[in-house]
Design an enzyme around this catalytic site. Structure first.
Site, PDB file in Angstrom:
ATOM      1  N   SER A 168       0.807  -1.221   0.000  1.00  0.00           N
ATOM      2  CA  SER A 168       0.000   0.000   0.000  1.00  0.00           C
ATOM      3  C   SER A 168       0.843   1.275   0.000  1.00  0.00           C
ATOM      4  O   SER A 168       1.633   1.489  -0.903  1.00  0.00           O
ATOM      5  CB  SER A 168      -0.937  -0.073   1.208  1.00  0.00           C
ATOM      6  OG  SER A 168      -1.796   1.007   1.237  1.00  0.00           O
ATOM      7  N   ASP A 179      -6.347   2.109  -2.985  1.00  0.00           N
ATOM      8  CA  ASP A 179      -7.581   1.854  -2.241  1.00  0.00           C
ATOM      9  C   ASP A 179      -7.929   3.001  -1.289  1.00  0.00           C
ATOM     10  O   ASP A 179      -8.836   2.883  -0.472  1.00  0.00           O
ATOM     11  CB  ASP A 179      -7.547   0.493  -1.501  1.00  0.00           C
ATOM     12  CG  ASP A 179      -6.495   0.436  -0.406  1.00  0.00           C
ATOM     13  OD1 ASP A 179      -5.689   1.381  -0.292  1.00  0.00           O
ATOM     14  OD2 ASP A 179      -6.481  -0.571   0.328  1.00  0.00           O
ATOM     15  N   GLU A 203     -12.827   5.732   6.509  1.00  0.00           N
ATOM     16  CA  GLU A 203     -11.826   6.147   7.481  1.00  0.00           C
ATOM     17  C   GLU A 203     -11.382   7.546   7.059  1.00  0.00           C
ATOM     18  O   GLU A 203     -11.388   7.876   5.861  1.00  0.00           O
ATOM     19  CB  GLU A 203     -10.628   5.193   7.461  1.00  0.00           C
ATOM     20  CG  GLU A 203     -10.996   3.816   7.966  1.00  0.00           C
ATOM     21  CD  GLU A 203      -9.770   2.934   8.141  1.00  0.00           C
ATOM     22  OE1 GLU A 203      -9.449   2.620   9.287  1.00  0.00           O
ATOM     23  OE2 GLU A 203      -9.137   2.563   7.145  1.00  0.00           O
ATOM     24  N   ALA A 204     -10.974   8.346   8.039  1.00  0.00           N
ATOM     25  CA  ALA A 204     -10.542   9.709   7.727  1.00  0.00           C
ATOM     26  C   ALA A 204      -9.401   9.685   6.711  1.00  0.00           C
ATOM     27  O   ALA A 204      -9.251  10.595   5.890  1.00  0.00           O
ATOM     28  CB  ALA A 204     -10.105  10.403   9.004  1.00  0.00           C
ATOM     29  N   ASN A 205      -8.620   8.606   6.703  1.00  0.00           N
ATOM     30  CA  ASN A 205      -7.482   8.511   5.791  1.00  0.00           C
ATOM     31  C   ASN A 205      -7.888   8.300   4.333  1.00  0.00           C
ATOM     32  O   ASN A 205      -7.030   8.212   3.459  1.00  0.00           O
ATOM     33  CB  ASN A 205      -6.519   7.409   6.244  1.00  0.00           C
ATOM     34  CG  ASN A 205      -7.160   6.023   6.234  1.00  0.00           C
ATOM     35  OD1 ASN A 205      -8.086   5.759   5.478  1.00  0.00           O
ATOM     36  ND2 ASN A 205      -6.655   5.138   7.076  1.00  0.00           N
ATOM     37  N   ARG A 225      -3.430   4.608  20.228  1.00  0.00           N
ATOM     38  CA  ARG A 225      -3.660   3.176  19.913  1.00  0.00           C
ATOM     39  C   ARG A 225      -2.397   2.586  19.310  1.00  0.00           C
ATOM     40  O   ARG A 225      -1.635   3.299  18.630  1.00  0.00           O
ATOM     41  CB  ARG A 225      -4.845   3.010  18.953  1.00  0.00           C
ATOM     42  CG  ARG A 225      -4.721   3.825  17.676  1.00  0.00           C
ATOM     43  CD  ARG A 225      -5.853   3.519  16.717  1.00  0.00           C
ATOM     44  NE  ARG A 225      -5.645   2.275  16.016  1.00  0.00           N
ATOM     45  CZ  ARG A 225      -4.878   2.145  14.929  1.00  0.00           C
ATOM     46  NH1 ARG A 225      -4.225   3.187  14.411  1.00  0.00           N
ATOM     47  NH2 ARG A 225      -4.739   0.994  14.352  1.00  0.00           N
ATOM     48  N   PRO A 226      -2.162   1.303  19.560  1.00  0.00           N
ATOM     49  CA  PRO A 226      -1.004   0.678  18.917  1.00  0.00           C
ATOM     50  C   PRO A 226      -1.301   0.501  17.436  1.00  0.00           C
ATOM     51  O   PRO A 226      -2.409   0.092  17.073  1.00  0.00           O
ATOM     52  CB  PRO A 226      -0.902  -0.681  19.616  1.00  0.00           C
ATOM     53  CG  PRO A 226      -2.249  -0.950  20.191  1.00  0.00           C
ATOM     54  CD  PRO A 226      -2.947   0.358  20.383  1.00  0.00           C
ATOM     55  N   SER A 227      -0.352   0.848  16.596  1.00  0.00           N
ATOM     56  CA  SER A 227      -0.553   0.688  15.153  1.00  0.00           C
ATOM     57  C   SER A 227      -0.661  -0.794  14.809  1.00  0.00           C
ATOM     58  O   SER A 227      -0.027  -1.636  15.443  1.00  0.00           O
ATOM     59  CB  SER A 227       0.628   1.307  14.411  1.00  0.00           C
ATOM     60  OG  SER A 227       0.725   0.748  13.118  1.00  0.00           O
ATOM     61  N   GLY A 228      -1.451  -1.091  13.778  1.00  0.00           N
ATOM     62  CA  GLY A 228      -1.546  -2.470  13.315  1.00  0.00           C
ATOM     63  C   GLY A 228      -0.589  -2.744  12.165  1.00  0.00           C
ATOM     64  O   GLY A 228      -0.472  -3.869  11.705  1.00  0.00           O
TER      65      GLY A 228
END
Ligand code: 16G
Ligand code: MG
Length: 544
Positions: free
Chosen positions: A64, A280, A370-372, A497-500
């Site tokens: 990505s 995407d 998502e905001a992204n 939050r921990p990134s995934g």
């Protein structure tokens, strides 16, 4: 299963010592040089999943928006959705199994999942434009072949195109023809139908400048151009001929840094958008006469699409359940606007498409973004049938016209996953139909200033969250400190939050003024650094 062949092949794709990977939010992702073995294993796993579901399974080789030297892989389930959660765990186990454990792990997965080994398997494969992708996709096909699976390699495709293809194959063409051409034909036909009634494109409104992040989006848009009407003028930039993939450009860069791609020439008021590396995600933006940059992110896109759909549903007299699904990253102004002005129910889900997708499926029409910039719209089968029936049979002209627009909207949207090309065409159609300029769209509501930062910690799993990631449960005391900091600023909100996808903790803050959002983000980062085992230098301010 021919375990000897698996063992022999596995030796050709040896597991690098000391590398342990996890199938995360977007599959496996790391340095391309460490992925050969993982790719082979994903070929094996896709065969098992295909046998179990008696369906075609997809494998996409992409990282990505990550830099060129990274790569990644994810599996696509039968209807074009993300891989089922139980299988994510199988993927992790298989990829991390040592050579001598491989047989036992494969057997165990088959037993647990009731895989019928006699059944045939079919896998479709796609890849992005990274220089490492071709070789890695060949490792995937080795894995598929060694377990006796058949495959079709679609070569260079966007991630959403492969999701579409998987869905088409498993619905026997109902969703569309399972080729890239079929995708172009379906979307362009819907786009042409939709924009027929629009008058605005005659005066040049449909002119759009596109930053393709030097990725696959550029190639595919160039192919698609022949299918689209001349009224949509696309200036395709960052097409991979000069710059590096995702380097100082692309949707993620623009969203996170809140500025245009470096070296991107923009005239005041000109409509621009950015894709990410596998197309995407999409965000829109423009600069005003004073040279100020304005970003229209996933929240603004969700709002535009929801407004459009809601107006049409009212016109058509359709009573269906409708909701917007956001994540904790959604700008507070967007949530307020949707709930208070548009009277649309809003739900908050955990970050990652699979979470949002599932929530959206609970409604007749579920818009998730998502905001992204990753998002799409899902229509329930019942709602889709009602709309298609009305578009054909309705006697009232006004209602029938509205239903027809809804029908074409359904066909233009890639319902399998967020899709930059499909979302872009829908946005262009809506702007044309509503005769809206981007500044007018932007003026629907004003974003609260916000800031995202990341903090390096020894082990990001020490942070556990609840309430759709809006509150931290561990480490002790962290949430209380965040609450105290948030109280210092008007209209403020913050979460961690921990990134995934990366080995970091993400910090988000918003407040009434940019300076406040920046300060809050920095202060929260420091708290994370101190309470969650920060490594390296303490976080610096956003400005530095
Ligand atoms: C992946 C997700 C995206 C999410 C992002 C969060 C998919 C297909 N993609 O890119 O939805 O926003 O991860 O990344 O699910 P993070 O966990 O590193 O913040
Ligand atoms: Mg992407």
């Amino acid at each position: 299963m021919d375990f000897e062949a698996v063992a022999n092949y596995s030796r050709l794709h040896a597991k690098p010592p000391g590398v342990s990977l996890q199938y995360g939010t977007a599959g496996f992702r790391t340095k391309a040089e460490d992925l050969d073995h993982t790719m082979f294993c994903m070929g094996l796993l896709a065969v098992l999943r295909s046998k179990q579901t008696k369906s075609t399974i997809g494998i996409m080789v992409t990282a990505s928006h990550n830099p060129e030297e990274d790569n990644g892989v994810k599996l696509i389930d039968p209807l074009g959705e993300m891989l089922a959660a139980a299988w994510e765990a199988h993927a992790t186990r298989l990829a991390n199994a040592e050579e001598e454990e491989l047989q036992a792990v494969l057997t165990d997965i088959c037993q647990k999942e009731g895989v019928d080994l006699q059944h045939s398997a079919f896998v479709v494969i796609g890849r992005d434009t990274r220089s490492s992708s071709k070789k890695l996709s060949q490792s995937v096909t080795d894995g598929v072949s060694v377990l006796g699976g058949q495959y079709h390699d679609y070569g260079l495709v966007t991630t959403p195109q492969l999701h579409y293809i998987v869905c088409c194959r498993n619905t026997h063409g109902n969703y569309g023809t399972a080729t890239v051409e079929g995708y172009y034909q379906k979307l362009s036909k819907a786009f042409v139908e939709l924009t027929k009634q629009a008058t605005s494109h005659r005066d040049g409104h449909m002119c759009l400048k596109i930053d393709c992040a030097n990725g696959i989006g550029a190639l595919k848009l160039k192919e698609m151009q022949y299918y689209l009407p001349g009224s949509l003028v696309m200036h395709i930039d960052n097409d991979g001929t000069k710059g590096r993939l995702n380097h100082l450009c692309g949707a993620d860069f623009v969203k996170v840094h809140q500025k245009p791609p470096v070296g991107f020439e923009m005239k005041a008021g000109e409509r621009c958008c950015s894709f990410d590396g596998d197309a995407d995600r999409i965000v829109y933006y423009y600069i005003d006469a004073a040279g100020r940059f304005h970003l229209l992110d996933g929240d603004k896109i969700a709002t535009l699409i929801s407004t459009f759909l809601k107006e049409l549903l009212v016109k058509a007299g359709q009573t269906v359940t409708f909701a917007v699904i956001q994540t904790a990253y959604a700008n507070g102004s967007s949530t307020r606007y949707l709930e208070e002005t548009m009277k649309v129910p809003v739900h908050c889900g955990k970050t990652g498409v699979k979470h949002l997708h599932h929530k959206a499926q609970e409604f007749d029409i579920g818009v998730y973004f998502e905001a992204n910039g990753h998002g799409t719209v899902l229509f329930s089968k019942a709602a889709e049938e009602k709309i298609r029936y009305q578009a054909k049979e309705e006697k009232d002209n006004r209602k029938r016209e509205a239903a027809k627009i809804l029908e074409n909207t359904i066909d233009l949207i890639n319902q399998t996953v967020g899709d930059a090309i499909s979302d872009m065409l829908l946005i262009e159609a809506i702007l044309a139909l509503k005769n809206l300029t981007v500044p007018q769209w932007d003026a629907m509501y004003t974003d609260l200033p916000n800031r995202q930062l990341k903090v390096k910690v020894a082990d990001r799993r020490v942070i556990d969250t609840t309430d759709a990631e809006r509150r931290a449960v561990t480490p002790p005391g962290l949430q209380e400190e965040i609450d105290d900091l948030v109280k210092k600023y008007p209209l403020a909100r913050a979460f961690v939050r921990p990134s995934g996808t990366e080995d970091v903790v993400r910090v988000y803050a918003e407040a009434d003024m940019q300076e406040h959002a920046d300060n809050l983000a920095h202060e929260v980062s420091l708290v994370v650094y101190h309470l969650a085992g920060g490594v390296g230098e303490p976080p610096k301010t956003a400005a530095s």
